[in-house]
Design an enzyme around this catalytic site. Structure first.
Site, PDB file in Angstrom:
ATOM      1  CG  HIS A  99      -2.130  -1.181   0.686  1.00 43.91           C
ATOM      2  ND1 HIS A  99      -2.035  -2.207   1.193  1.00 43.91           N
ATOM      3  CD2 HIS A  99      -3.255  -0.844   0.094  1.00 43.91           C
ATOM      4  CE1 HIS A  99      -3.092  -2.824   0.649  1.00 43.91           C
ATOM      5  NE2 HIS A  99      -3.926  -2.087   0.133  1.00 43.91           N
ATOM      6  CD  GLU A 111      -9.559  -8.351  -1.842  1.00 37.31           C
ATOM      7  OE1 GLU A 111      -8.574  -7.676  -2.245  1.00 37.31           O
ATOM      8  OE2 GLU A 111     -10.284  -7.868  -0.655  1.00 37.31           O
ATOM      9  CG  ASN A 148      -3.350  -5.285  -5.915  1.00 33.56           C
ATOM     10  OD1 ASN A 148      -3.101  -5.175  -6.977  1.00 33.56           O
ATOM     11  ND2 ASN A 148      -3.793  -4.166  -5.412  1.00 33.56           N
ATOM     12  CG  ASP A 149      -5.171  -8.571  -1.025  1.00 36.64           C
ATOM     13  OD1 ASP A 149      -4.258  -8.960  -0.374  1.00 36.64           O
ATOM     14  OD2 ASP A 149      -5.774  -7.653  -0.793  1.00 36.64           O
ATOM     15  CB  CYS A 173     -10.695  -2.755  -8.402  1.00 38.34           C
ATOM     16  SG  CYS A 173     -10.736  -3.623  -7.086  1.00 38.34           S
TER      17      CYS A 173
HETATM   18  C1  PEP Z   1      -6.415  -5.890  -4.092  1.00 34.52           C
HETATM   19  O1  PEP Z   1      -6.295  -6.531  -3.417  1.00 34.52           O
HETATM   20  O2  PEP Z   1      -6.343  -6.102  -5.442  1.00 34.52           O
HETATM   21  C2  PEP Z   1      -7.322  -4.613  -3.965  1.00 34.52           C
HETATM   22  C3  PEP Z   1      -7.509  -3.549  -4.965  1.00 34.52           C
HETATM   23  O3  PEP Z   1      -7.261  -4.193  -2.699  1.00 34.52           O
HETATM   24  P1  PEP Z   1      -5.870  -3.811  -1.823  1.00 34.52           P
HETATM   25  O4  PEP Z   1      -4.973  -3.350  -2.926  1.00 34.52           O
HETATM   26  O5  PEP Z   1      -6.525  -2.377  -1.047  1.00 34.52           O
HETATM   27  O6  PEP Z   1      -5.663  -4.804  -0.881  1.00 34.52           O
HETATM   28 MG    MG Z   2      -7.182  -6.326  -1.489  1.00 30.62          MG
END
Ligand code: PEP
Ligand code: MG
Length: 600
Positions: free
Chosen positions: A197, A439, A462-463, A510
């Site tokens: 993040h 995710e 991402n997750d 996303c």
């Molecule tokens: C993700 O996990 O892809 C996501 C968009 O959420 P974050 O990056 O805030 O965990």
């Molecule tokens: Mg996430």
């Protein structure tokens, strides 16, 4: 005398594009390495006074920390500070340091360092585990006094007053959120990965950044001239004249590339066979609202609300939630705003939300799990969102749902909140669309069942990648295995898209994958028609979409998904994209930061 500064080139993970040159500002507390010096006998008393001043300053700082704990209901941790305060009075530290200054004419920094070293050694040889563990306390306290001796302690991100490049061992998202974008021109860290993040915030704030450099805090010193190349991941410490000139040329090319993309900003993204792809923005901080139009965002596909909790002294109230969401919704109206409910945990921590330290925070009580545990905190947010939904363009989604049971619990809480608002006679929209992020691999595998209870799905790659491939997304040591094009990841995405199609609900992507031009064709080919990304990527993604047909994208994705390894898929896709869009993947051409120049 001319001082020759060590020149160093390091390569890390480029996480936020842009090329900058500036002076290093070290925020890493572990960095003080005193030099051995001998002092003039006449200055002994001054040196000892300097040492006592540093002790006094350390004491004041520790008392401040203790006060901060008490004000923030963390009083129970005060004993940690007490240990340091006690050590600060330790006669061995004070007496032996003074003796080395007086008798051996050593500078106080060096004397203290030596004394602390000796004490640490004594502790490390003890059998008792408790005392052995005190070594860390000694080290931290020694660092603190040393920083005060050399005046480094003041170097906090919030204290930056001039243009700098931040150098740190690690930065938390909270540190990054505190950066003054007018002054912090770039940052580099030893630790970190592309989807941490901290990296996401750097992109959101438009601060060029390179992470995962492993030893930048060892080789850079405060005040060094540094080039941060957030495109190539190269960091140059004390560059030569030639390297500086090259940096300026690369920077100009970078700007030129972005100027050329401006024509895509106001155009909708549609493929050559006229299939519309909606391109929205992810936001973390309200400051980013100002950028959305500039980059041509078609709404907000992911509003990460945890930044309303991070760096705050108290929890946001229902009213504050409501006011904030109304403001954001109105800023994008009539376009959509998708509010993601609180997603704390992993690398995002807020001191106001009770969170125990855990062995595996990414697999622990985080995100929706934490919210279902801390129901009162969660309900404040849900009621704020429900109230704001009367404006009409708000959608809400839950993060990290791992199965139907969890989703049902969250939906039941929404009903509970509606009943409470009804009882108070407060208005809300009864048909605000509710979705979930996909995710966790289990959620992708049962996306059909989740889809039946929801109005939309949004894939958080991402997750999803982190959990599917068992790769900690913030760990630079395994970053090489973090491969969005792994066939397993592609299958999970495809399964989710198909589940959405069967249920007749939209599916977006996303995660950071959505904003990376290398992956756009594959996502299109897997059937994705909605993307949400950091705003600055929107023009380039629109460009990729508008020169592709869904047919070719489908063929590309089919072939990719049938391959055996991530490396194979990556090579294939990269080659395809390079051939189809010359210059897209390396817009700065052949002039790599440390390579031979090939200017034409
Ligand atoms: C993700 O996990 O892809 C996501 C968009 O959420 P974050 O990056 O805030 O965990
Ligand atoms: Mg996430």
């Amino acid at each position: 005398m001319r001082v020759v500064k060590p020149h160093n080139e390091l390569t890390g993970i480029a996480v936020s594009p842009g090329i900058v040159i500036g002076r290093a500002y070290l925020v890493d507390r572990r960095k003080v390495r005193p030099l051995e010096r001998y002092i003039d006998p006449e200055t002994v008393e001054d040196e000892i006074k300097r040492f006592h001043d540093a002790l006094e300053k350390s004491r004041e700082q520790l008392l401040d920390v203790k006060k901060h704990y008490e004000v923030n209901n963390l009083g129970e941790y005060g004993y940690l500070v007490d240990v340091h305060l006690l050590m600060l009075n330790d006669q061995m530290i004070v007496r032996d340091t003074e003796r080395m200054v007086r008798d051996e004419l050593h500078n106080a920094d060096w004397a203290l360092w030596q004394v602390m070293h000796k004490i640490k050694e004594v502790f490390s040889g003890l059998d008792d585990e408790y005392f052995r563990d005190r070594q860390n306390d000694i080290e931290h306290l020694g660092d603190r006094i040393l920083q005060n001796l050399v005046g480094l302690r003041l170097k906090k991100i919030s204290d930056v007053r001039e243009d700098v490049i931040i150098i740190a061992h690690d930065l938390s998202p909270m540190d990054t959120a505190q950066m003054d974008v007018k002054l912090v021109k770039g940052f580099v860290t030893d630790l970190g990965g592309r989807t941490s993040h901290t990296a996401i915030l750097a992109r959101a704030l438009g601060i060029p950044a390179v992470v995962g450099l492993e030893k930048v805090t060892d080789v850079a010193n405060g005040g060094d001239l540094i080039i941060v190349d957030g495109v190539s991941g190269q960091v140059t410490i004390n560059p030569s004249e030639e390297e500086i000139e090259r940096c300026y040329r690369r920077r100009e090319k970078y700007f030129q590339f972005h100027r050329e993309l401006e024509s895509y900003v106001s155009l909708p993204a549609a493929t050559t066979d006229d299939v519309k792809v909606t391109v929205r923005a992810n936001i973390e901080l309200l400051d980013e609202l100002a950028n959305l139009e500039h980059y041509g965002a078609e709404g907000i596909g992911l509003y990460r609300t945890e930044f309303m909790y991070i760096n705050q002294d108290k929890l946001p109230t229902e009213e504050e939630h409501y006011q904030t969401y109304i403001k954001v919704a109105e800023a994008v109206s009539p376009l959509e705003l998708t509010i993601r409910t609180l997603d704390l945990g992993g690398d995002k921590v807020a001191h106001t939300v009770p969170m125990e330290p855990e062995m595996n925070p990414a697999l622990g009580l985080r995100s929706i799990r934490l919210c279902l545990h801390e129901r009162d905190i969660f309900k404040e947010q849900l009621k704020g969102i429900l109230r704001a939904s009367v404006v009409g363009n708000i959608k809400m989604m839950f993060p990290m749902v791992s199965g139907v049971w969890e989703l049902e619990k969250a939906l039941a809480l929404v009903e509970e909140c509606k009943a409470e608002l009804d009882a108070r006679g407060v208005a809300y929209s009864d048909d605000m669309p509710i979705g979930a992020m996909i995710e966790v691999p289990s959620a992708a595998l049962i996306a059909d069942r989740l889809a039946k209870k929801l109005d939309f799905l949004s894939i958080g790659t991402n997750d999803l990648i982190q959990y599917a491939l068992a790769i900690d997304r913030v760990n630079e040591h395994v970053a090489y295995l973090y491969e969005p094009l792994h066939p397993a990841v592609l299958q999970l995405i495809e399964m989710t898209v198909k589940a959405g199609e069967r249920a007749g609900i939209p599916v977006s992507v996303c995660g950071e994958m959505a904003g990376d031009e290398l992956y756009t064709l594959v996502l299109l080919g897997l059937g994705v028609r909605e993307l949400s990304m950091h705003a600055a990527s929107i023009p380039v993604i629109k460009r990729v979409v508008s020169h592709a047909s869904t047919d070719e994208a489908k063929k590309l994705a089919r072939k990719a998904i049938g391959m055996s390894t991530a490396v194979e898929v990556h090579e294939y896709v990269e080659q395809y994209v390079r051939a189809k869009y010359p210059g897209l993947l390396d817009p700065l051409g052949d002039e790599t930061p440390n390579g031979e120049e090939k200017l034409v």
